[in-house]
Design a protein around this motif. Structure first.
Motif, short mmCIF file in Angstrom:
data_model
loop_
_atom_site.label_atom_id
_atom_site.label_comp_id
_atom_site.label_asym_id
_atom_site.label_seq_id
_atom_site.Cartn_x
_atom_site.Cartn_y
_atom_site.Cartn_z
N ALA A 20 68.20 -11.40 40.94
CA ALA A 20 68.31 -11.82 42.35
C ALA A 20 69.77 -12.06 42.73
O ALA A 20 70.22 -11.66 43.81
CB ALA A 20 67.49 -13.09 42.58
N ASP A 21 70.51 -12.71 41.84
CA ASP A 21 71.91 -13.01 42.14
C ASP A 21 72.70 -11.72 42.32
O ASP A 21 73.53 -11.61 43.23
CB ASP A 21 72.54 -13.84 41.01
CG ASP A 21 72.05 -15.29 41.02
OD1 ASP A 21 71.33 -15.67 41.97
OD2 ASP A 21 72.37 -16.04 40.08
N VAL A 22 72.43 -10.74 41.47
CA VAL A 22 73.17 -9.48 41.54
C VAL A 22 72.83 -8.73 42.84
O VAL A 22 73.72 -8.31 43.59
CB VAL A 22 72.84 -8.58 40.32
CG1 VAL A 22 73.45 -7.19 40.48
CG2 VAL A 22 73.35 -9.23 39.03
N ILE A 325 68.81 -30.57 29.85
CA ILE A 325 68.24 -29.23 29.90
C ILE A 325 67.54 -29.02 31.24
O ILE A 325 66.78 -29.89 31.66
CB ILE A 325 67.15 -29.08 28.80
CG1 ILE A 325 67.67 -29.57 27.46
CG2 ILE A 325 66.52 -27.69 28.78
CD1 ILE A 325 68.09 -28.52 26.52
N LEU A 326 67.78 -27.86 31.86
CA LEU A 326 67.03 -27.50 33.07
C LEU A 326 66.41 -26.13 32.84
O LEU A 326 67.12 -25.16 32.57
CB LEU A 326 67.98 -27.44 34.28
CG LEU A 326 67.38 -26.83 35.56
CD1 LEU A 326 66.22 -27.66 36.10
CD2 LEU A 326 68.46 -26.66 36.64
N GLY A 327 65.10 -26.07 32.95
CA GLY A 327 64.47 -24.76 32.78
C GLY A 327 62.96 -24.85 32.80
O GLY A 327 62.38 -25.93 32.71
N GLU A 353 61.66 -27.51 35.29
CA GLU A 353 61.38 -26.96 36.62
C GLU A 353 62.44 -25.93 36.96
O GLU A 353 63.42 -25.77 36.23
CB GLU A 353 61.41 -28.08 37.69
CG GLU A 353 62.75 -28.76 37.78
CD GLU A 353 62.92 -29.62 39.03
OE1 GLU A 353 62.25 -29.37 40.04
OE2 GLU A 353 63.77 -30.52 39.00
N TYR A 354 62.24 -25.25 38.08
CA TYR A 354 63.29 -24.39 38.63
C TYR A 354 63.93 -25.19 39.75
O TYR A 354 63.25 -25.61 40.69
CB TYR A 354 62.70 -23.07 39.15
CG TYR A 354 63.79 -22.13 39.55
CD1 TYR A 354 64.27 -21.19 38.65
CD2 TYR A 354 64.40 -22.23 40.79
CE1 TYR A 354 65.33 -20.37 38.99
CE2 TYR A 354 65.46 -21.42 41.13
CZ TYR A 354 65.92 -20.49 40.23
OH TYR A 354 66.99 -19.69 40.55
N ASN A 355 65.23 -25.44 39.69
CA ASN A 355 65.86 -26.28 40.70
C ASN A 355 67.29 -25.78 40.95
O ASN A 355 68.22 -26.07 40.20
CB ASN A 355 65.88 -27.73 40.18
CG ASN A 355 66.36 -28.71 41.23
OD1 ASN A 355 67.17 -28.36 42.10
ND2 ASN A 355 65.87 -29.93 41.15
P1 ADP Z 1 68.24 -14.18 33.41
O1 ADP Z 1 68.31 -13.28 34.59
O2 ADP Z 1 68.03 -13.46 32.12
O3 ADP Z 1 67.29 -15.30 33.59
P2 ADP Z 1 71.05 -14.79 34.00
O4 ADP Z 1 72.06 -15.61 33.25
O5 ADP Z 1 71.43 -13.40 34.31
O6 ADP Z 1 69.68 -14.87 33.20
O7 ADP Z 1 70.75 -15.51 35.39
C1 ADP Z 1 70.13 -16.72 35.47
C2 ADP Z 1 70.21 -17.25 36.89
O8 ADP Z 1 69.04 -18.05 37.11
C3 ADP Z 1 71.40 -18.16 37.12
O9 ADP Z 1 71.72 -18.15 38.50
C4 ADP Z 1 70.83 -19.54 36.73
O10 ADP Z 1 71.56 -20.60 37.28
C5 ADP Z 1 69.45 -19.42 37.31
N1 ADP Z 1 68.41 -20.25 36.68
C6 ADP Z 1 67.70 -19.99 35.56
N2 ADP Z 1 66.80 -20.96 35.32
C7 ADP Z 1 66.96 -21.88 36.31
C8 ADP Z 1 66.32 -23.11 36.64
N3 ADP Z 1 65.34 -23.61 35.89
N4 ADP Z 1 66.71 -23.77 37.75
C9 ADP Z 1 67.70 -23.25 38.53
N5 ADP Z 1 68.35 -22.10 38.28
C10 ADP Z 1 67.98 -21.41 37.18
#
Ligand code: ADP
Length: 471
Positions: A20-22, A325-327, A353-355
């Motif tokens: 999504a970021d990309v 840890i956040l995940g 969580e996702y935050n």
């Molecule tokens: P992947 O796409 O393999 O999950 P990347 O490092 O390419 O790993 O990208 C991870 C993205 O998702 C980053 O923007 C990261 O901050 C975000 N992210 C992952 N898990 C969480 C979470 N639990 N809460 C908020 N942002 C998250």
């Protein structure tokens, strides 16, 4: 050039990870260097959908097995994303809250791809490149080239970017009933190991294939979840382009989600203030180094090793650090991470969580970011961490290998070789020792924040990749 990106995710509409970021950043940077870039994705029912204004730009229908499916293409009306975002709605299939995780994901993404092609086939002009991302869009190059109804699209060039080759979208052959009529001599292009494999098909059919880092591309020749020999065979058209950072979203100078904004001049104060707030929120002693992990709790990220590694590091260091840890992800890992709360109370917390907001605050407030990944195609977290003055502790794999240099080699990170409890504990202890020298830590922070990891260079690399098809 006119580029149409096709993806299952795009920030801020829908995000599960780096994809999504990309897709939310690359088009902006391609536009900034003079091209036309658009994104098309499924219309999930996310808050972004409800909070923004849309206009209907197309209505059409696809044949999907026995049924006719109607679809609608909508476009985001304001220009605040800085690129045109199109979403495809298919009632009953795409109108859901989550991106993935449904039993009929294969049908959903197949119907999405067919609708994209049907829509593009009605354009008055043709884009120069259809750029597909991961397996969710992987059948598009095949459909455009070999389906009789879409023959007029077969001169459009296609590029596949692989953000993660673990997931390939395997389907059994019964799914063929949903495909438009295609040249049956070409059926072999759909197949890998007796199944329809959309990722393998895209690798075979796209004009160019790239992964999101050069090291990951090399690794795929040896470990690619069954596709190793295909990568070896197709290596002539494969390359690696490292991801960048969207400076308008990930910038400590302007980030509205963090407590104290900072740049390279006031980074020391800025980091301290952000750390204070974060430690306050989780009941940590701010004089200790704060090590964080952010990411999906899955084996690829070696998250399964964290409970044991963190406990061992607490024992070995006599609790000389804090860990946050956040995940979210696999339930067994989530449970194990929660189970050690009591034992390390006051030093450790896992936020399951996702935050998005907390993630920004963690990049800004932490001293170190841990990424022990078994597989890391590019990894964006370490780039965000560096931009926010947080020292990455990474395993040398994929994009981590390409972007982080160890402090021992005049770099700015702590690197290790193996995704094992021992290597993680060793690296945490190294980080704790390094933290004792405050001047060195501050110098590294100042060095990291200056590194240019923005999309500018990589956006141009993609344009060069497109041009190379036309040469
Ligand atoms: P992947 O796409 O393999 O999950 P990347 O490092 O390419 O790993 O990208 C991870 C993205 O998702 C980053 O923007 C990261 O901050 C975000 N992210 C992952 N898990 C969480 C979470 N639990 N809460 C908020 N942002 C998250």
């Amino acid at each position: 050039m006119e580029i149409l990106h096709v993806s299952a995710e795009c920030f801020p509409m829908a995000k599960a990870g780096g994809l999504a970021d990309v897709v939310g950043a690359l088009p902006k940077y391609q536009i900034a260097i003079g091209h036309i870039a658009k994104v098309v994705m499924p219309m999930y029912r996310t808050s972004f959908l409800y909070n923004n204004e849309w206009e209907v730009v197309h209505k059409g229908a696809i044949q999907f097995g026995e049924s006719q499916l109607e679809f609608t293409v909508i476009k985001e009306k304001s220009d605040f994303l800085k690129f045109n975002l199109f979403c495809i709605d298919i009632h009953g299939l795409l109108d859901r809250q989550k991106i993935y995780g449904y039993d009929d994901d294969n049908e959903r993404f197949l119907a999405f791809q067919l609708s994209v092609i049907e829509w593009v086939s009605k354009w008055k002009h043709q884009p120069d490149v259809v750029h597909v991302h991961d397996y969710h869009a992987g059948l598009i190059p095949f459909f455009m080239r070999y389906c009789y109804d879409y023959r007029h699209l077969n001169t459009i060039k296609t590029v596949l970017t692989i953000h993660n080759a673990q997931y390939q979208g395997w389907m059994n052959w019964s799914f063929k009933k949903y495909f438009p009529v295609y040249d049956s001599w070409k059926a072999g292009l759909l197949e890998w190991n007796n199944q329809i494999n959309p990722l393998a098909c895209a690798i075979k059919c796209a004009d160019k294939v790239n992964t999101v880092s050069p090291t990951y591309m090399k690794e795929l020749m040896n470990t690619a979840n069954g596709l190793e020999s295909l990568f070896e065979f197709e290596k002539g058209k494969c390359s690696g382009i490292i991801n960048g950072i969207d400076n308008s979203v990930w910038n400590p100078k302007t980030d509205p989600l963090i407590h104290k904004q900072f740049d390279q001049k006031n980074i020391v104060v800025g980091k301290r203030k952000n750390k204070q707030k974060l430690c306050e929120a989780f009941g940590f002693d701010e004089s200790l180094p704060l090590i964080v992990f952010i990411g999906r709790l899955v084996g690829e990220k070696a998250a399964d090793l964290l409970p044991e590694a963190i406990s061992n590091a607490f024992e070995k260091s006599n609790k000389k650090f804090n860990c946050l840890i956040l995940g979210n992800g696999e339930k067994t890992i989530e449970k194990k991470l929660s189970a050690i709360h009591q034992q390390w109370f006051g030093y450790y917390h896992s936020q399951i969580e996702y935050n998005e907001k907390l993630s920004h605050q963690m990049y800004a407030g932490a001293d170190f970011l841990l990424m022990p990944s078994r597989v890391e195609p590019c990894g964006l977290n370490q780039l965000y961490a560096m931009k926010y003055g947080t020292i990455p502790i990474v395993r040398r794999t994929g994009g981590l290998n390409d972007t982080v240099v160890d402090i021992g080699d005049n770099g700015y990170g702590i690197c290790f070789n193996n995704a094992t409890v021992e290597d993680i504990v060793f690296s945490i202890i190294r980080a704790i020792k390094f933290y004792e020298n405050a001047d060195m830590v501050d110098n590294i922070r100042k060095k990291m924040i200056k590194i240019n990891t923005s999309w500018e260079k990589s956006a141009q690399d993609y344009i060069d990749l497109y041009h190379s098809i036309y040469r």
